[in-house]
Design an enzyme around this catalytic site. Sequence first.
Site, PDB file in Angstrom:
ATOM      1  N   ASP A  61      14.617  17.325   6.883  1.00 40.57           N
ATOM      2  CA  ASP A  61      12.674  18.295   6.144  1.00 40.57           C
ATOM      3  C   ASP A  61      12.404  19.196   5.683  1.00 40.57           C
ATOM      4  O   ASP A  61      12.981  19.631   5.419  1.00 40.57           O
ATOM      5  CB  ASP A  61      13.031  18.669   7.935  1.00 40.57           C
ATOM      6  N   PHE A  81       5.505  12.374  -1.009  1.00 39.95           N
ATOM      7  CA  PHE A  81       5.183  11.037  -0.217  1.00 39.95           C
ATOM      8  C   PHE A  81       5.348  11.546   1.298  1.00 39.95           C
ATOM      9  O   PHE A  81       4.305  10.399   2.343  1.00 39.95           O
ATOM     10  CB  PHE A  81       5.673   9.738  -0.348  1.00 39.95           C
ATOM     11  N   THR A 129      -5.528  11.526  -0.385  1.00 40.94           N
ATOM     12  CA  THR A 129      -5.254  10.358   0.064  1.00 40.94           C
ATOM     13  C   THR A 129      -7.352  10.179  -0.058  1.00 40.94           C
ATOM     14  O   THR A 129      -8.119  11.736  -0.123  1.00 40.94           O
ATOM     15  CB  THR A 129      -5.736  10.047   1.902  1.00 40.94           C
ATOM     16  N   ASP A 130      -8.023   9.382   0.369  1.00 38.60           N
ATOM     17  CA  ASP A 130      -9.295   9.277   0.452  1.00 38.60           C
ATOM     18  C   ASP A 130      -9.572   9.203   0.807  1.00 38.60           C
ATOM     19  O   ASP A 130     -11.175   9.939   1.370  1.00 38.60           O
ATOM     20  CB  ASP A 130      -9.941   7.760  -0.036  1.00 38.60           C
ATOM     21  N   GLU A 131      -9.229   9.860   1.662  1.00 45.99           N
ATOM     22  CA  GLU A 131      -9.537  10.476   3.425  1.00 45.99           C
ATOM     23  C   GLU A 131      -9.807  11.710   3.521  1.00 45.99           C
ATOM     24  O   GLU A 131     -11.211  11.627   4.184  1.00 45.99           O
ATOM     25  CB  GLU A 131      -8.952   9.873   5.009  1.00 45.99           C
ATOM     26  N   TYR A 156      -5.389  14.225  10.996  1.00 41.48           N
ATOM     27  CA  TYR A 156      -5.340  13.514   9.991  1.00 41.48           C
ATOM     28  C   TYR A 156      -5.255  13.817   8.354  1.00 41.48           C
ATOM     29  O   TYR A 156      -4.393  14.465   7.378  1.00 41.48           O
ATOM     30  CB  TYR A 156      -4.908  12.135   9.397  1.00 41.48           C
ATOM     31  N   LYS A 160      -4.275  16.735   5.375  1.00 39.77           N
ATOM     32  CA  LYS A 160      -3.761  16.460   4.264  1.00 39.77           C
ATOM     33  C   LYS A 160      -4.692  17.068   3.272  1.00 39.77           C
ATOM     34  O   LYS A 160      -4.008  17.394   1.798  1.00 39.77           O
ATOM     35  CB  LYS A 160      -3.957  14.432   3.774  1.00 39.77           C
ATOM     36  N   ASN A 186      -3.537   1.307   2.156  1.00 38.56           N
ATOM     37  CA  ASN A 186      -2.643   0.894   1.193  1.00 38.56           C
ATOM     38  C   ASN A 186      -1.901  -0.378   1.838  1.00 38.56           C
ATOM     39  O   ASN A 186      -2.507  -0.209   2.936  1.00 38.56           O
ATOM     40  CB  ASN A 186      -1.487   1.261   0.342  1.00 38.56           C
TER      41      ASN A 186
HETATM   42  P1  NAD Z   1       4.485   6.041   6.270  1.00 37.48           P
HETATM   43  O1  NAD Z   1       4.255   6.798   7.673  1.00 37.48           O
HETATM   44  O2  NAD Z   1       5.171   5.369   6.543  1.00 37.48           O
HETATM   45  O3  NAD Z   1       6.125   7.280   5.996  1.00 37.48           O
HETATM   46  C1  NAD Z   1       6.109   8.505   5.520  1.00 37.48           C
HETATM   47  C2  NAD Z   1       7.531   9.010   5.551  1.00 37.48           C
HETATM   48  O4  NAD Z   1       7.559  10.362   4.973  1.00 37.48           O
HETATM   49  C3  NAD Z   1       8.400   8.181   6.040  1.00 37.48           C
HETATM   50  O5  NAD Z   1       9.461   7.970   5.765  1.00 37.48           O
HETATM   51  C4  NAD Z   1       8.851   9.983   6.895  1.00 37.48           C
HETATM   52  O6  NAD Z   1      10.376   9.596   8.202  1.00 37.48           O
HETATM   53  C5  NAD Z   1       9.038  10.541   5.680  1.00 37.48           C
HETATM   54  N1  NAD Z   1       8.957  12.218   6.913  1.00 37.48           N
HETATM   55  C6  NAD Z   1       7.763  11.954   7.792  1.00 37.48           C
HETATM   56  N2  NAD Z   1       8.253  13.983   8.175  1.00 37.48           N
HETATM   57  C7  NAD Z   1       8.642  14.361   7.027  1.00 37.48           C
HETATM   58  C8  NAD Z   1       9.838  15.516   6.857  1.00 37.48           C
HETATM   59  N3  NAD Z   1       9.048  16.639   8.054  1.00 37.48           N
HETATM   60  N4  NAD Z   1      10.287  15.944   6.269  1.00 37.48           N
HETATM   61  C9  NAD Z   1      10.714  14.698   5.444  1.00 37.48           C
HETATM   62  N5  NAD Z   1      10.305  13.407   5.113  1.00 37.48           N
HETATM   63  C10 NAD Z   1       9.256  13.744   6.385  1.00 37.48           C
HETATM   64  O7  NAD Z   1       3.463   6.410   5.268  1.00 37.48           O
HETATM   65  P2  NAD Z   1       2.567   5.419   4.348  1.00 37.48           P
HETATM   66  O8  NAD Z   1       1.903   5.072   4.760  1.00 37.48           O
HETATM   67  O9  NAD Z   1       4.266   5.203   3.214  1.00 37.48           O
HETATM   68  O10 NAD Z   1       2.101   7.027   3.359  1.00 37.48           O
HETATM   69  C11 NAD Z   1       2.408   8.015   2.286  1.00 37.48           C
HETATM   70  C12 NAD Z   1       1.949   8.840   1.564  1.00 37.48           C
HETATM   71  O11 NAD Z   1       0.971   8.348   0.979  1.00 37.48           O
HETATM   72  C13 NAD Z   1       1.445   9.972   2.686  1.00 37.48           C
HETATM   73  O12 NAD Z   1       1.564  11.294   1.606  1.00 37.48           O
HETATM   74  C14 NAD Z   1       0.008   9.253   2.766  1.00 37.48           C
HETATM   75  O13 NAD Z   1      -0.908  10.758   3.712  1.00 37.48           O
HETATM   76  C15 NAD Z   1      -0.373   8.778   1.995  1.00 37.48           C
HETATM   77  N6  NAD Z   1      -1.156   8.140   1.442  1.00 37.48           N
HETATM   78  C16 NAD Z   1      -0.652   7.242   2.518  1.00 37.48           C
HETATM   79  C17 NAD Z   1      -1.696   5.544   2.717  1.00 37.48           C
HETATM   80  C18 NAD Z   1      -1.730   4.213   3.662  1.00 37.48           C
HETATM   81  O14 NAD Z   1      -2.525   3.540   3.101  1.00 37.48           O
HETATM   82  N7  NAD Z   1      -1.004   4.612   3.996  1.00 37.48           N
HETATM   83  C19 NAD Z   1      -2.752   5.880   1.464  1.00 37.48           C
HETATM   84  C20 NAD Z   1      -3.674   7.234   0.862  1.00 37.48           C
HETATM   85  C21 NAD Z   1      -2.188   8.490   1.170  1.00 37.48           C
HETATM   86  P1  TYD Z   2      -5.511   2.857  10.148  1.00 35.38           P
HETATM   87  O1  TYD Z   2      -4.675   1.610   9.374  1.00 35.38           O
HETATM   88  O2  TYD Z   2      -4.942   3.015  11.509  1.00 35.38           O
HETATM   89  O3  TYD Z   2      -5.499   2.990   8.951  1.00 35.38           O
HETATM   90  P2  TYD Z   2      -6.889   4.190   8.310  1.00 35.38           P
HETATM   91  O4  TYD Z   2      -7.334   4.736  10.687  1.00 35.38           O
HETATM   92  O5  TYD Z   2      -6.041   5.672   7.800  1.00 35.38           O
HETATM   93  O6  TYD Z   2      -8.017   3.722   7.854  1.00 35.38           O
HETATM   94  O7  TYD Z   2      -6.468   1.758  10.329  1.00 35.38           O
HETATM   95  C1  TYD Z   2      -7.644   0.817   9.209  1.00 35.38           C
HETATM   96  C2  TYD Z   2      -9.199   0.977  10.484  1.00 35.38           C
HETATM   97  O8  TYD Z   2      -8.566  -0.380  11.429  1.00 35.38           O
HETATM   98  C3  TYD Z   2      -9.984   1.989  10.955  1.00 35.38           C
HETATM   99  O9  TYD Z   2     -10.868   1.330  10.750  1.00 35.38           O
HETATM  100  C4  TYD Z   2      -9.596   1.766  12.831  1.00 35.38           C
HETATM  101  C5  TYD Z   2      -9.212   0.150  12.366  1.00 35.38           C
HETATM  102  N1  TYD Z   2      -8.585  -0.438  13.089  1.00 35.38           N
HETATM  103  C6  TYD Z   2      -8.641  -1.409  14.044  1.00 35.38           C
HETATM  104  O10 TYD Z   2      -9.356  -1.270  14.395  1.00 35.38           O
HETATM  105  N2  TYD Z   2      -7.436  -1.290  15.323  1.00 35.38           N
HETATM  106  C7  TYD Z   2      -6.033  -1.052  15.807  1.00 35.38           C
HETATM  107  O11 TYD Z   2      -5.757  -1.333  16.007  1.00 35.38           O
HETATM  108  C8  TYD Z   2      -5.929   0.560  14.170  1.00 35.38           C
HETATM  109  C9  TYD Z   2      -4.672   0.112  14.448  1.00 35.38           C
HETATM  110  C10 TYD Z   2      -6.559   0.273  13.012  1.00 35.38           C
END
Ligand code: NAD
Ligand code: TYD
Length: 350
Positions: A61, A81, A129-131, A156, A160, A186
């Site tokens: 953790d 990450f 994140t851009d969020e 969320y 972040k 992504n």
């Molecule tokens: P994900 O949910 O797929 O993976 C998260 C990983 O973190 C998992 O392997 C989980 O086991 C691990 N984890 C969670 N809590 C933990 C802890 N307390 N200690 C150690 N490990 C822990 O997430 P992702 O989509 O791969 O995103 C990775 C990073 O990129 C995140 O920081 C997210 O905020 C950021 N990000 C994601 C997106 C996207 O579109 N997915 C976009 C912008 C930024």
């Molecule tokens: P998501 O993949 O959860 O990413 P984020 O909320 O971080 O952008 O969702 C992407 C977009 O899709 C968001 O506008 C919410 C929408 N969405 C649906 O309409 N239906 C779904 O079942 C999910 C998971 C997301």
Amino acid sequence: MRILVTGGCGFIGSNFIRHLLANHPADEVVNLDLLTYAGNPANLADVQADYAGRYRLIRGDICDAELVAPLVAEAEAVAHFAAESHVDRSISDAGAFVRTNVLGTQTLLQAALAAWGGDASRRFLYVSTDEVYGALALDDPRRFREDWPLDPKSPYSASKAGGDLLARAYHHTHGLPVLVSRCSNNYGPYQFPEKLIPLMILNALAGRELPVYGDGLYVRDWLHVEDHCRAADLILRAGRPGEVYNIGGGNERSNLDLLHALLELVAQRTGRDIGQLRGLIRHVKDRPGHDRRYAIDAGKLGAELGWSPRVGLDQGLAATVAWYLEHGDWCQAVTSGAYRDYYRRMYDGR
Ligand code: NAD
Ligand code: TYD
């Protein structure tokens, strides 16, 4: 470099580790991951086999200061990450988000400060994140730039933003060599099927309903995960400490447009009837506080470090649909959690 990657068993982290090991033959990677529901060592089964001497997984953790301290001290760089990453889960229970995304980040920063001091040769990349910028209206001509005020709207993105602010505060206050990247949505291989794209692909293949939140006219800027990995790698090695870098694909699409494109691809690949697939679309109750639009200006990353996305959206979506079709076993394994207990015992760091 010896790099500590946190959250390397998740979607982006696993792609990033594969990218590092394939592109930097001298790098060694330690992956610290708690293996939550979103973390699956199956995402790195090939890496475990191909790069055994240069890759090690530790289950633990990021909030565990005792475990984290020696791992950070031994690393020349940290690519952070690990996070709770799904907005919908943060709406039903924000506790784990604050713990991991805020406290976990601070634990890592503190460990880096204790071990590295202001040693400018070390690097700490916080993957934000851009969020954190909040939401744009559909007709707003602007895109988020790095100096845009942080205005997160969901639990969320608020958590972040907490990590993002702490990371920069450790640079400002202590001179810790921190870099922050803020990336748009992504997509690509190994994304857990709770997020929009893999969820819709798998539901379409199974003939299940396709839940579109609200009117479906929410806009996201889609980036292929390989382009994110190249950008994160570049920022980690060549970015200026204390700076923030936006990463975005320049692919703004409404959820409905994206879904229709996915259904066309599923129909082409499987021979299924497009009309029947479209008939699975259901407009369901909207996400509370749903951010209308994200749009990223990634000009700084292009100008300073020469990065631009390489994977076009049509090409990337086609490859992603093909990947999910070809990886039914992976989908089954990660959604059932079948391997998780076994791996949790095998890689426990304590
Ligand atoms: P994900 O949910 O797929 O993976 C998260 C990983 O973190 C998992 O392997 C989980 O086991 C691990 N984890 C969670 N809590 C933990 C802890 N307390 N200690 C150690 N490990 C822990 O997430 P992702 O989509 O791969 O995103 C990775 C990073 O990129 C995140 O920081 C997210 O905020 C950021 N990000 C994601 C997106 C996207 O579109 N997915 C976009 C912008 C930024
Ligand atoms: P998501 O993949 O959860 O990413 P984020 O909320 O971080 O952008 O969702 C992407 C977009 O899709 C968001 O506008 C919410 C929408 N969405 C649906 O309409 N239906 C779904 O079942 C999910 C998971 C997301």
